[in-house]
Design a protein around this motif. Structure first.
Motif, PDB file in Angstrom:
ATOM      1  N   ASP A 244       8.261   9.825  -1.899  1.00  0.00           N
ATOM      2  CA  ASP A 244       9.196   9.159  -0.985  1.00  0.00           C
ATOM      3  C   ASP A 244       8.607   7.867  -0.447  1.00  0.00           C
ATOM      4  N   ALA A 245       7.311   7.912  -0.133  1.00  0.00           N
ATOM      5  CA  ALA A 245       6.655   6.701   0.366  1.00  0.00           C
ATOM      6  C   ALA A 245       6.646   5.601  -0.693  1.00  0.00           C
ATOM      7  N   LYS A 246       6.344   5.985  -1.947  1.00  0.00           N
ATOM      8  CA  LYS A 246       6.339   4.991  -3.027  1.00  0.00           C
ATOM      9  C   LYS A 246       7.723   4.358  -3.196  1.00  0.00           C
ATOM     10  N   LEU A 247       8.751   5.169  -3.147  1.00  0.00           N
ATOM     11  CA  LEU A 247      10.104   4.656  -3.343  1.00  0.00           C
ATOM     12  C   LEU A 247      10.533   3.723  -2.219  1.00  0.00           C
ATOM     13  N   LYS A 248       9.869   3.842  -1.052  1.00  0.00           N
ATOM     14  CA  LYS A 248      10.163   2.947   0.075  1.00  0.00           C
ATOM     15  C   LYS A 248       9.200   1.762   0.128  1.00  0.00           C
ATOM     16  N   GLY A 249       8.347   1.635  -0.908  1.00  0.00           N
ATOM     17  CA  GLY A 249       7.527   0.446  -1.022  1.00  0.00           C
ATOM     18  C   GLY A 249       6.054   0.599  -0.721  1.00  0.00           C
ATOM     19  N   ALA A 250       5.604   1.790  -0.373  1.00  0.00           N
ATOM     20  CA  ALA A 250       4.187   1.972  -0.058  1.00  0.00           C
ATOM     21  C   ALA A 250       3.331   1.863  -1.312  1.00  0.00           C
ATOM     22  N   LYS A 251       2.107   1.390  -1.138  1.00  0.00           N
ATOM     23  CA  LYS A 251       1.101   1.409  -2.179  1.00  0.00           C
ATOM     24  C   LYS A 251       0.151   2.571  -1.896  1.00  0.00           C
ATOM     25  N   ILE A 252      -0.351   3.185  -2.958  1.00  0.00           N
ATOM     26  CA  ILE A 252      -1.213   4.352  -2.802  1.00  0.00           C
ATOM     27  C   ILE A 252      -2.491   4.132  -3.591  1.00  0.00           C
ATOM     28  N   ILE A 282       2.056   7.768  -9.038  1.00  0.00           N
ATOM     29  CA  ILE A 282       1.631   7.896  -7.645  1.00  0.00           C
ATOM     30  C   ILE A 282       0.600   6.836  -7.267  1.00  0.00           C
ATOM     31  N   ALA A 283      -0.570   6.857  -7.866  1.00  0.00           N
ATOM     32  CA  ALA A 283      -1.646   5.961  -7.452  1.00  0.00           C
ATOM     33  C   ALA A 283      -1.503   4.581  -8.081  1.00  0.00           C
ATOM     34  N   ASP A 284      -1.452   3.547  -7.247  1.00  0.00           N
ATOM     35  CA  ASP A 284      -1.468   2.171  -7.731  1.00  0.00           C
ATOM     36  C   ASP A 284      -2.884   1.752  -8.111  1.00  0.00           C
ATOM     37  N   GLN A 285      -3.864   2.393  -7.514  1.00  0.00           N
ATOM     38  CA  GLN A 285      -5.265   2.116  -7.820  1.00  0.00           C
ATOM     39  C   GLN A 285      -6.034   3.432  -7.754  1.00  0.00           C
ATOM     40  N   PHE A 286      -6.882   3.664  -8.750  1.00  0.00           N
ATOM     41  CA  PHE A 286      -7.735   4.853  -8.764  1.00  0.00           C
ATOM     42  C   PHE A 286      -9.182   4.406  -8.760  1.00  0.00           C
ATOM     43  N   LEU A 287      -9.904   4.790  -7.724  1.00  0.00           N
ATOM     44  CA  LEU A 287     -11.321   4.486  -7.613  1.00  0.00           C
ATOM     45  C   LEU A 287     -12.098   5.759  -7.915  1.00  0.00           C
ATOM     46  N   GLN A 288     -12.733   5.779  -9.087  1.00  0.00           N
ATOM     47  CA  GLN A 288     -13.472   6.963  -9.495  1.00  0.00           C
ATOM     48  C   GLN A 288     -14.882   6.881  -8.910  1.00  0.00           C
TER      49      GLN A 288
END
Length: 770
Positions: A244-252, A282-288
């Motif tokens: 829901d957050a992604k669909l409202k424009g949030a970055k994760i 879901i994740a726009d960026q993944f920091l391993q």
């Protein structure tokens, strides 16, 4: 017709390994939850329970503490929630002949999976001293045995009373009242092993050890940073909130040593795009990140924020918020300026571009939530790491405004509520003062033992009686061999349980199991049908109403068990005027007392009956008031400590499989990581295998590198080449707890360090004689 769940006799030779999944949930999630439910519960029982799960007039899921949305769907549950309900509500019962057929010694050889699949325990059982078998006893006899033992102790502090997070607010309150009326603060709980670091750090720097956000804040956030979490397995309903957050424009941004399916892509089975479409990335960026590197990452981002402020003064930091609500900024700026960028890269295993990208996302987001779980709390410097989370949020005023804040995610249903109700070995004087005023007795003031200190006290002979309100302590706690030896050294162990687990086989000289109602079951007392309540991870309190008849007529509720035990133990105490019988008869009586003891619970009985329950007051969230020692939020200076990894070693973390809830094993599969028919595996990066001279599929021994001469080893495990962070490995909890030294604990919180265990992985030893 219902079926008993299958108990496989597969061996490790049967383990199948496939590629990890790229996405979570979808139609397979529905099938993996509903097929076992219908087979084991029957269609009617399944429909009744699943349509009541997490509903306003239904019962609260026991599988995690994720909050409920305001507008709920018909199916307001996840795959693992359905599995938890199926596991508890299956009407298969432990047969009366079981105790004669199986000795305690025999149970020691059984797996957690086998033990849990034997069915519900329906009658109290007692293992006398010198016997190797439990035998059925009446409830009156069980309470007499326990009461006699407690009264025979030289000091109340020779007893310890553990609590699991499944316990309701009402049961937790009466339990701590009984224990303190008995005369001790030895009240360890499962928080000691998970979010104790959170509670300590946040209480010090913002004045409250809980989340500073509400559920609706997720969909108002510009940026959500997820640290050390695997929501796809541990709290899957969070994926809907993230979607829901992604669909409202949030970055994760996801920060984790392992790529987790739920943080890659989510196929919501209640939406067309989740069934037939791709779902939601879901994740726009993944920091391993490398294990133990989170604190370095947070400091590096904070350094970039402060450098941006220096480059454009007055445009980056929230100066008004900082001046009015915080202290410590100047010392923090001076300290962060000295952070060594090369040390950060070494500690995190990341490159500068990745850290720059995260910092840029933070700088360009007005509303930021940082959320975390055990991947943060179970490190040596966990408390300081959480303080760094708060530091970063405070710099730009990201506490106390919509869509922003600190969000620790509790992994157990009511672990947060238990703490609110006084289940804590270090409860405040204010709580004890209120207890004294309400019940007119002098509660003990000296702090008690936590979970780790309790095990050490057992080893030293200072604790002779141990009681567990739910849970599976010997499996859940670190240093399994030492913990089990300590438990066996007690005079008596007592456990309130629904099903068998390892802790029923590792017992004191004398032992009892007291069977209790499950959360799914209707609870009828003298005043009529009762309900209980829980507190979720965003401080919302709501009722939980059992929906199906108990699986057996002799089961007692947790409130009834504690109330009767209190009468059997304290009934002749002239200085106590506590009406334990009234608590059992009508839980509103308990709630009326709670309303006068626990702040925020005024008019408890009335407010908890509203369909949405009520939200506890929260100064940081509601009004930007911070009840710390200085009356403001504290920006703190924390020294970075790099986790060393000598050549030839790896840093190992313990984790759950997908078909698992805490120590409860639903099956031997881990669908998202590609594992089937077994759990004795260790995940290692392929490049690390090359460095160690090992190969995928090889059998190995995993041994701990520690300062004492105790051998801690997992033998004959199968290597799985897996895309973990370099230098890191992973193995399943609770089996891998044997590798975690009892003395390896987080500074300040005393939480086991289960997420950065220094180990050697070597070819499996050839058995003698082979």
């Amino acid at each position: 017709m219902t079926e008993k769940p299958p108990v496989s006799d597969v061996t490790d030779a049967d383990i199948e390994v496939g590629p990890p999944r790229e996405w979570a949930a979808g139609v397979p999630g529905v099938l993996h939850s509903m097929e076992p439910a219908v087979k084991q519960l029957g269609l009617a029982r399944t429909v009744k329970l699943m349509t009541s799960l997490n509903q306003k007039d239904g019962f609260d899921c026991m599988s995690c503490a994720w909050p409920d949305p305001h507008h709920r769907k018909v199916a307001e549950f996840c795959e693992n929630g359905a599995k938890a309900v199926t596991w508890e509500a299956n009407p298969v019962l432990v047969p009366d002949t079981f105790w004669a057929e199986h000795s305690v010694t025999d149970l020691l050889d059984k797996t957690e999976y086998w033990l849990g699949m034997q069915g519900r325990i329906t009658k109290p059982v007692h293992k006398p001293t010198g016997s190797d078998h439990y035998r059925e006893v009446s409830w009156d006899e069980a309470f007499r045995i326990v009461g006699d033992k407690l009264r025979s102790l030289d000091s109340p502090d020779e007893a310890s009373f553990y609590t699991s997070g499944r316990t309701s607010n009402e049961a937790a309150f009466v339990y701590q009242l009984f224990v303190r009326a008995f005369g001790t603060n030895n009240l360890p709980d499962c928080s000691n092993m998970c979010h104790e670091s959170t509670s300590l750090a946040m209480a010090e720097v913002v004045g409250i050890g809980k989340s500073t956000i509400a559920y609706d804040d997720f969909e108002q956030a510009d940026l959500i940073v997820i640290l050390g979490q695997n929501p796809g397995t541990n709290h899957p309903r969070m994926l809907t909130a993230l979607e829901d957050a992604k669909l409202k424009g949030a970055k994760i941004v996801a920060v984790n040593p392992l790529p987790e399916a739920g943080l890659r892509r989510y196929k919501n089975p209640q939406l067309p795009r989740g069934v037939a479409g791709r779902g939601t990335d879901i994740a726009d960026q993944f920091l391993q990140i490398r294990l133990g590197g989170d604190m370095a990452l947070l400091q590096a981002v904070a350094k970039r924020v402060l450098e941006a402020e220096d480059a454009a003064p007055g445009t980056v930091l929230d100066h008004e918020f900082l001046a009015e609500h915080t202290v410590g900024l100047d010392a923090f700026r001076e300290h962060i300026a000295q952070v060594d960028d090369d040390e950060v890269l070494l500690a995190t295993g990341l490159d500068r571009a990745e850290i720059d990208e995260l910092a840029d996302r933070y700088l360009h987001s007005d509303r930021v939530i940082i959320t975390w779980a055990m991947g943060i709390t179970q490190h040596r410097k966990a408390v300081d790491t959480i303080k760094e989370i708060i530091n970063l949020l405070l710099l730009r005023g990201n506490i106390g405004k919509p869509g922003a804040g600190a969000s620790p995610i509790r992994g157990h249903s009511n672990v947060q509520g238990d703490r609110t109700m006084g289940i804590w070995e270090q409860v405040s004087d204010e709580f004890l003062d209120a207890l004294q005023k309400e019940f007119r007795f002098d509660p003990p003031r000296e702090h008690g033992v936590d979970a780790l200190k309790g095990i050490k006290a057992m080893r030293e002979g200072r604790i002779k009686f141990w009681m567990g309100m739910g849970g599976n302590l010997v499996a859940a706690i670190s240093d399994t061999q030492l913990a089990e030896a300590a438990m066996r050294g007690t005079d008596m162990t007592v456990q309130v349980s629904t099903k068998l687990n390892r802790s029923h086989a590792v017992v004191g000289a004398e032992a009892l199991i007291l069977p209790t109602l499950g959360r799914t079951e209707i609870d009828v007392q003298a005043a009529g049908p009762q309900f209980v309540s829980v507190e979720d991870t965003v401080c919302s309190v709501h009722g939980s109403h059992g929906q199906v008849p108990p699986v057996a007529p002799d089961l007692l509720s947790e409130v009834a068990i504690v109330s009767r035990l209190a009468r059997a133990t304290l009934g002749d105490r002239a200085d106590l005027e506590i009406d334990w019988q009234a608590f059992e008869d009508d839980y509103d009586t308990l709630r009326d007392h709670i309303s006068r003891v626990v702040p925020g619970f005024e008019r408890y009985s009335e407010r908890v009956r509203s369909r949405e329950g009520f939200v506890l007051p929260n100064g940081p969230r509601d009004s930007r008031t911070f009840p710390t020692e200085v009356g403001k939020a504290m920006i703190t200076v924390n020294d970075l400590e790099h986790v060393e990894r000598p050549e030839g070693t790896l840093l190992l973390q313990t984790l759950r499989s997908h078909d698992q809830y805490n120590t409860t094993i639903y099956s031997l599969n881990d669908r998202y990581r590609g594992i089937k028919k077994g759990r004795h595996v260790v995940f290692v990066n392929p490049l690390d295998l090359d460095d160690l001279g090992l190969v995928d599929g090889q059998k190995v021994d995993v041994s701990t590198v520690w300062t004492d001469d105790v051998e801690r080893v997992l033998r004959d495990y199968r290597i799985v080449a897996y895309p973990t962070a370099r230098g890191c490995a992973a193995a399943y909890f609770p089996e891998a707890n044997v590798l975690v030294p009892l003395d390896s604990a987080a500074i300040g919180s005393n939480t086991p360090v289960s997420k950065a265990v220094l180990v050697k992985v070597t070819p499996a030893a050839v058995p003698v004689g082979v």
